[in-house]
Design a protein around this motif. Structure first.
Motif, mmCIF file in Angstrom:
data_model
loop_
_atom_site.group_PDB
_atom_site.id
_atom_site.type_symbol
_atom_site.label_atom_id
_atom_site.label_comp_id
_atom_site.label_asym_id
_atom_site.label_seq_id
_atom_site.Cartn_x
_atom_site.Cartn_y
_atom_site.Cartn_z
ATOM 1 N N ILE A 191 0.863 -1.177 0.000
ATOM 2 C CA ILE A 191 0.000 0.000 0.000
ATOM 3 C C ILE A 191 0.897 1.224 0.000
ATOM 4 C CG2 ILE A 191 -1.736 1.300 1.278
ATOM 5 C CD1 ILE A 191 -2.598 -1.453 2.494
ATOM 6 N N SER A 251 -0.500 4.553 -0.433
ATOM 7 C CA SER A 251 -1.221 5.585 0.312
ATOM 8 C C SER A 251 -2.615 5.089 0.644
ATOM 9 C CB SER A 251 -1.284 6.898 -0.479
ATOM 10 O OG SER A 251 -2.047 6.737 -1.655
ATOM 11 N N LYS A 252 -3.140 5.598 1.749
ATOM 12 C CA LYS A 252 -4.472 5.214 2.228
ATOM 13 C C LYS A 252 -5.419 6.391 2.061
ATOM 14 C CE LYS A 252 -2.769 1.853 5.528
ATOM 15 N NZ LYS A 252 -2.794 1.355 6.892
ATOM 16 N N LYS A 275 -7.342 4.109 -2.128
ATOM 17 C CA LYS A 275 -5.990 3.692 -1.771
ATOM 18 C C LYS A 275 -5.151 3.585 -3.041
ATOM 19 C CE LYS A 275 -7.153 0.864 2.250
ATOM 20 N NZ LYS A 275 -8.564 1.090 2.436
#
Length: 188
Positions: A83, A85-86, A90
């Protein structure tokens, strides 16, 4: 397409699971079969929907499939899944390696991911080693477990006739989903 438009599109997508399942197909699914439906996508790409039954409640399946770094355990060709970025949308990075007849293809992809809590995950390519890539996972209660539908449509940058792409999807996706179900069930 902006992220807000992508999120709206994902929410408006028709559910793949709202198809009439007869008792024979349900029985095959519960017995562990993976059901497939392939279709053409582009001259150099393919599209497939695969359905599988997972003998776990939907919340347990959801919790595990949205743990994207664990995707390296579900799909043997994926070598990295992280991941970046959230948020509402996302960003996910994945790398994979696939051996073909006399060469090994390495691909990478940056995906925008939208989740509809407990029901659906939409993946849309931002950039990567594909001309196009879109996938979705949908979950629905089925008996004492969960029916999972995985749809992917992709066109690689390497010009491979779509018939070969579709054949590869037909051969490899069931094995990959069986591996996913095994990992899901062993980590409940």
């Amino acid at each position: 397409m902006s992220n807000s438009n992508f999120k709206s599109m994902a929410a408006a997508t028709l559910p793949l699971l709202d198809i009439p399942w007869n008792q024979d197909k349900q029985r095959l699914l519960i017995q562990g079969e993976i059901l497939l439906q392939t279709r053409s996508h582009t001259h150099w790409g393919g599209a497939v929907t695969a359905w599988m039954y997972v003998p776990l409640i939907r919340s347990h399946v959801w919790q595990q499939i949205t743990d994207y770094p664990r995707w390296v355990q579900y799909f043997p060709d994926i070598t990295k899944s992280e991941i970046i970025s959230k948020g509402d949308v996302k960003r996910l990075y994945q790398a994979a390696q696939k051996a073909f007849l006399f060469f090994t293809a390495q691909v990478e992809i940056y995906l925008n991911v939208v989740e509809i809590l407990g029901q659906q995950v939409q993946f849309r390519m931002e950039t990567g080693s594909f001309a196009d890539f879109h996938a979705s996972l949908e979950l629905k209660d089925m008996g004492n477990g969960t029916l999972l539908a995985y749809t992917v449509q992709a066109t690689p940058n390497i010009p491979i006739p779509s018939i070969f792409i579709e054949q590869a999807m037909n051969l490899e996706l069931p094995a990959n989903l069986c591996k996913m179900r095994q990992v899901l069930c062993n980590n409940q």
